[in-house]
Motif scaffolding. Structure first.
Motif, PDB file in Angstrom:
ATOM      1  N   ARG A 225       3.234  -8.362  11.745  1.00 53.34           N
ATOM      2  CA  ARG A 225       4.452  -9.162  11.576  1.00 53.34           C
ATOM      3  C   ARG A 225       4.309 -10.216  10.473  1.00 53.34           C
ATOM      4  O   ARG A 225       5.288 -10.709   9.950  1.00 53.34           O
ATOM      5  CB  ARG A 225       4.841  -9.829  12.909  1.00 53.34           C
ATOM      6  N   THR A 226       3.048 -10.550  10.122  1.00 51.40           N
ATOM      7  CA  THR A 226       2.851 -11.508   9.024  1.00 51.40           C
ATOM      8  C   THR A 226       2.949 -10.805   7.670  1.00 51.40           C
ATOM      9  O   THR A 226       2.907 -11.458   6.634  1.00 51.40           O
ATOM     10  CB  THR A 226       1.456 -12.179   9.103  1.00 51.40           C
ATOM     11  N   GLY A 227       3.024  -9.447   7.690  1.00 51.06           N
ATOM     12  CA  GLY A 227       3.096  -8.694   6.439  1.00 51.06           C
ATOM     13  C   GLY A 227       1.736  -8.257   5.926  1.00 51.06           C
ATOM     14  O   GLY A 227       1.618  -7.654   4.858  1.00 51.06           O
ATOM     15  N   CYS A 228       0.685  -8.542   6.687  1.00 55.76           N
ATOM     16  CA  CYS A 228      -0.677  -8.234   6.251  1.00 55.76           C
ATOM     17  C   CYS A 228      -1.059  -6.795   6.625  1.00 55.76           C
ATOM     18  O   CYS A 228      -0.631  -6.283   7.661  1.00 55.76           O
ATOM     19  CB  CYS A 228      -1.626  -9.210   6.945  1.00 55.76           C
ATOM     20  N   ALA A 229      -1.860  -6.153   5.771  1.00 60.37           N
ATOM     21  CA  ALA A 229      -2.375  -4.811   6.078  1.00 60.37           C
ATOM     22  C   ALA A 229      -3.335  -4.910   7.263  1.00 60.37           C
ATOM     23  O   ALA A 229      -4.212  -5.772   7.288  1.00 60.37           O
ATOM     24  CB  ALA A 229      -3.110  -4.249   4.866  1.00 60.37           C
ATOM     25  N   VAL A 230      -3.149  -4.037   8.250  1.00 61.29           N
ATOM     26  CA  VAL A 230      -3.974  -4.137   9.462  1.00 61.29           C
ATOM     27  C   VAL A 230      -4.194  -2.752  10.052  1.00 61.29           C
ATOM     28  O   VAL A 230      -3.339  -1.879   9.943  1.00 61.29           O
ATOM     29  CB  VAL A 230      -3.292  -5.075  10.503  1.00 61.29           C
ATOM     30  N   VAL A 231      -5.353  -2.559  10.647  1.00 62.94           N
ATOM     31  CA  VAL A 231      -5.600  -1.338  11.407  1.00 62.94           C
ATOM     32  C   VAL A 231      -6.181  -1.749  12.760  1.00 62.94           C
ATOM     33  O   VAL A 231      -6.986  -2.672  12.851  1.00 62.94           O
ATOM     34  CB  VAL A 231      -6.525  -0.362  10.637  1.00 62.94           C
ATOM     35  N   GLN A 232      -5.699  -1.087  13.809  1.00 66.83           N
ATOM     36  CA  GLN A 232      -6.183  -1.374  15.162  1.00 66.83           C
ATOM     37  C   GLN A 232      -7.236  -0.343  15.539  1.00 66.83           C
ATOM     38  O   GLN A 232      -7.029   0.857  15.370  1.00 66.83           O
ATOM     39  CB  GLN A 232      -5.028  -1.307  16.159  1.00 66.83           C
ATOM     40  N   VAL A 233      -8.365  -0.815  16.035  1.00 66.27           N
ATOM     41  CA  VAL A 233      -9.389   0.081  16.564  1.00 66.27           C
ATOM     42  C   VAL A 233      -9.449  -0.150  18.064  1.00 66.27           C
ATOM     43  O   VAL A 233      -9.680  -1.277  18.506  1.00 66.27           O
ATOM     44  CB  VAL A 233     -10.777  -0.230  15.949  1.00 66.27           C
TER      45      VAL A 233
END
Lengths: 109, 244
Positions: B108-116
Motif C-alpha cells: 500500500r506504500t507503493g514499495c516493491a514487496v514479496v511475501q515468503v
C-alpha cells in the motif's frame, strides 16, 4: 524449533554422502554456546530420519565446552554463557570454543 | 560368523563410489566410518554466500530485521519505505509463517514487496532469500529490507547473505531480554529500541537494556526510536545510509 531445520540439514548431508548405503550412526559436534539443544536435536533426528537411509541410526553428540580469551589481558577462561566478561573487567573477549556446529563423521554399511 | 556385507573388505561385484578427497574411510566394526568434518549449515552458508555475491554485484544492500512478534518491525518498515523511497530504491521481503497481510501493508506504500510464507518454519533461510531475490529482482543500488519471522531464537542462526542484522526490541518487552535471548543480540549489528513513545507508561530502563545488550555484544550500536511518532528515526536512516 530451529533444531528441526538443523537436524534436517544433517540428515540430508549424511544421506547424500552415504550414496544409498544404510547409515548406522552419525556423530555431530554441537558447542555449548550454540543455540542448539541436544535433546531437541535427538528428538528431531528420530522424526527426520524416518524413511531415509539413516532410519534407526544412532545420533552421537559431542559438546565442546565454552572457552574464551581476553584480548586485553590475554587470560583464557571458561565461558558458560554468551556474557563476554573477563575477570579483569574487560568485555573484549574472543570466543575460542563452544560455537561449533559440525557433522564429524558417520558409520555406514 | 561374518555375513558378506559385514566383512570390511567384502568381495561383491558392484562398484563403490570413490571417496571424496576430504573423506577418510576406515573400517570400524560392522560398518565403515566416514569422516565428514563439515559445518551443519554448510549448504545454507553456501547459498547465503551466493546471495551476497549476487547482491554485491548489483549494489543491493540487504538488512535482516529480527525481533519477537509485535515489536513493530512492519510499522518501522512502513515508515522507512515511505521516508526513504525518494532517496534510494527500496524493496522489501516479508517473512511470516502464514498470510500475506504484512506484504499487503507494505504494498500500500507503493514499495516493491514479496511475501515468503515459511509454513511450519520459524525463520527465513538462504534458499527462501534466493527465491525472494529472483521474484523481486531488486533494482541496482536498492536497499532491500528483509522482515524475518517474529522470533528471537531461530533466525539468528541462518545467514541469508545480508549486509547487516538489525534486532528490534520494544519497550513493552522486558529490559532483560538481551540476556534471555543472547544469541540474537550477540548477532546484531544494530539494536533498535522501539515504541519510545510508550516509555512514560511502562517500566522499561533503556540504559539498562543497552548495557545488557553490550554484555553479549560489546560494540553493538543501540538507537531508541518510535515508529509511531518518528522519534529517533533519522538516526536509523543515517545508519541505513551507511550500509553500502
Amino acid at each position: 524449533m530451529h533444531e528441526l531445520a538443523i537436524t534436517q540439514s544433517v540428515v540430508d548431508s549424511v544421506c547424500e554422502r552415504a550414496g544409498g548405503r544404510p547409515v548406522r550412526s552419525v556423530r555431530v559436534r554441537v558447542g555449548v554456546l550454540t543455540a542448539v539443544v541436544p535433546d531437541s536435536m535427538r528428538f528431531c533426528f528420530g522424526l527426520v530420519t524416518e524413511g531415509t537411509a539413516a532410519e534407526g541410526a544412532q545420533l552421537e553428540i559431542d559438546q565442546p565446552p565454552g572457552a574464551g580469551r581476553c584480548r586485553t589481558c590475554a587470560v583464557a577462561f571458561t565461558l558458560t554463557d554468551l556474557i563476554l566478561l573477563c575477570p579483569c573487567g574487560s568485555a573484549d573477549v574472543e570466543i575460542t570454543s563452544g560455537q561449533e556446529l559440525q557433522i564429524v563423521s558417520m558409520e555406514v554399511g | 560368523m561374518l555375513r558378506e556385507d559385514d566383512a570390511p573388505d567384502h568381495g561383491h561385484p558392484h562398484p563403490h563410489p570413490h571417496p571424496r578427497p576430504h573423506e577418510r574411510r576406515q573400517p570400524s566394526g560392522a560398518g565403515e566410518t566416514v569422516t565428514i568434518e563439515q559445518k551443519v549449515l554448510a549448504k545454507n552458508d553456501l547459498l547465503a554466500e551466493r546471495n551476497r555475491t549476487w547482491m554485491t554485484d548489483r549494489g543491493v544492500v540487504a538488512v535482516n530485521m529480527m525481533s519477537s512478534p509485535g515489536a513493530g518491525k512492519t510499522t518501522l518498515l512502513e515508515r522507512a519505505v515511505t521516508d526513504l523511497g525518494g532517496r534510494r530504491p527500496v524493496a522489501v521481503v516479508e517473512g511470516d509463517q502464514e498470510t500475506r497481510l504484512d506484504a499487503d501493508r507494505i504494498r500500500r506504500t507503493g514499495c516493491a514487496v514479496v511475501q515468503v510464507n515459511t509454513g511450519a518454519g520459524c525463520h527465513l533461510d538462504a534458499e527462501m532469500m534466493r527465491d525472494a531475490l529472483t521474484a523481486l529482482s531488486p533494482a541496482e543500488g536498492s536497499l532491500l529490507m528483509v522482515e524475518n519471522v517474529g522470533n528471537l531464537v531461530c533466525p539468528a542462526l541462518f545467514d541469508l547473505g545480508e549486509r547487516s542484522k538489525v534486532v528490534i526490541i520494544s519497550v513493552t518487552e522486558g529490559t532483560d531480554k538481551p540476556l534471555k535471548y543472547p544469541y540474537m543480540f550477540a548477532a546484531a549489528d544494530l539494536i533498535l529500541i522501539n515504541k519510545s513513545d510508550l516509555l512514560p507508561y511502562v517500566d522499561f530502563d533503556v540504559e539498562q537494556c543497552a548495557r545488557h545488550a553490550r554484555s553479549v555484544n560489546p560494540d553493538v550500536r543501540v538507537l531508541t526510536v518510535s515508529a509511531t511518532t518518528g522519534e529517533g528515526l533519522s538516526h536509523w536512516y543515517d545508519w541505513l545510509a551507511e550500509q553500502r
